[in-house]
Design an enzyme around this catalytic site. Structure first.
Site, PDB file in Angstrom:
ATOM      1  N   ILE A   1       0.729   2.294   2.403  1.00 20.17           N
ATOM      2  CA  ILE A   1       1.840   3.342   1.996  1.00 20.17           C
ATOM      3  C   ILE A   1       2.898   3.321   1.110  1.00 20.17           C
ATOM      4  O   ILE A   1       3.197   2.130   0.376  1.00 20.17           O
ATOM      5  CB  ILE A   1       2.583   3.094   3.518  1.00 20.17           C
ATOM      6  CG1 ILE A   1       3.468   4.514   3.815  1.00 20.17           C
ATOM      7  CG2 ILE A   1       3.196   2.363   4.165  1.00 20.17           C
ATOM      8  CD1 ILE A   1       3.557   4.390   5.530  1.00 20.17           C
ATOM      9  N   CYS A   2       2.899   4.482   0.450  1.00 21.08           N
ATOM     10  CA  CYS A   2       3.434   4.951  -0.345  1.00 21.08           C
ATOM     11  C   CYS A   2       3.639   3.753  -1.896  1.00 21.08           C
ATOM     12  O   CYS A   2       2.971   4.327  -2.193  1.00 21.08           O
ATOM     13  CB  CYS A   2       5.509   4.021   0.335  1.00 21.08           C
ATOM     14  SG  CYS A   2       6.624   4.950  -0.911  1.00 21.08           S
ATOM     15  N   GLY A   3       4.655   3.063  -2.506  1.00 23.64           N
ATOM     16  CA  GLY A   3       4.156   2.269  -3.282  1.00 23.64           C
ATOM     17  C   GLY A   3       3.664   1.600  -3.339  1.00 23.64           C
ATOM     18  O   GLY A   3       3.080   0.908  -4.933  1.00 23.64           O
TER      19      GLY A   3
ATOM     20  N   THR B   1       0.225   1.976  -2.429  1.00 24.36           N
ATOM     21  CA  THR B   1      -0.621   2.737  -2.652  1.00 24.36           C
ATOM     22  C   THR B   1      -0.711   3.215  -4.217  1.00 24.36           C
ATOM     23  O   THR B   1      -1.246   3.502  -4.938  1.00 24.36           O
ATOM     24  CB  THR B   1      -0.940   4.954  -2.307  1.00 24.36           C
ATOM     25  OG1 THR B   1       0.407   5.500  -3.049  1.00 24.36           O
ATOM     26  CG2 THR B   1      -0.471   4.579  -0.519  1.00 24.36           C
TER      27      THR B   1
END
Length: 211
Positions: free
Chosen positions: A108-110, A112
């Site tokens: 998730i988020c960073g 990715t």
């Protein structure tokens, strides 16, 4: 039945809220198809304490170099500011190892962004905070496969936006087959849409299971 372990990667500057719904659901047997099937354990870059974005100190259960795919049911990679600083290449390598072994990875988020830099999103459907965020990552050429949804599951890889922790959790629950469809729909209605009907349905299911 021996519980299977879901590993949560913990790292300095970790975004506390992003894996919260997922790990709470996994570790809480209520509503689950097979209560106690999974436990959550933390894995750090080392066994040294890490400090989250919210200021919480976590002592990892294991270090990354001790983690083996065959001992895990899933690896969860939460966001953190340190991903965008180019740190944790060894965690990306571990994610690649897990996927090659057929063990799910949820990012998730960073996280990715880190997978994008490693070229791991170039040839498969995925999502993130925004396609512009991924285009900023050296090594990313997968914009044609970008979905733009809050969370997306492509086989054993789950990706999500940092603003979508509930959708991230739902995708994880689906991949782990944690809840029956009726329970998952009720859970999502409650936590995503604040729908009281979801709560009452969960209570009904809990009562039926204990009858």
């Amino acid at each position: 039945m021996e519980a299977q372990t879901v590993h949560l990667f913990v790292l300095d500057t970790m975004s506390d809220w992003e894996p919260g719904y997922a790990i709470a659901g996994i570790n809480q047997p209520v509503y689950q198809r097979n209560p106690g099937r999974y436990v959550v354990r933390t894995v750090g870059p080392t066994r040294d304490p890490v400090r989250t974005m919210g200021g919480i100190t976590i002592l990892p259960d294991v270090a990354l170099d001790e983690l083996r795919a065959e001992d895990s049911a899933m690896l969860i990679l939460p966001g953190a500011a340190s991903w965008d600083e180019g740190a944790h290449a060894d965690a990306v390598d571990k994610a690649r190892e897990f996927l090659a072994a057929g063990v799910p990875v949820a990012a998730i988020c960073g996280a990715t962004g880190a997978l994008a830099r490693a070229g791991m999103l170039n040839d498969r459907p995925h999502t993130s905070n925004a396609v512009e965020y991924l285009n900023w990552q050296d090594g990313y050429t997968g914009a044609e496969h970008y979905a733009g949804s809050p969370a997306l599951r492509d086989g054993d890889l789950i990706t999500a936006s940092g603003t979508a922790p509930v959708d991230f959790a739902r995708a994880i629950f689906e991949r782990l087959e944690l809840y029956a469809p009726e329970a998952l729909d009720a859970w999502y209605a409650l936590y995503k849409h604040n729908d009281p009907a979801g709560f009452y349905k969960l209570v009904e299911l809990e009562q039926a299971a204990s009858a």
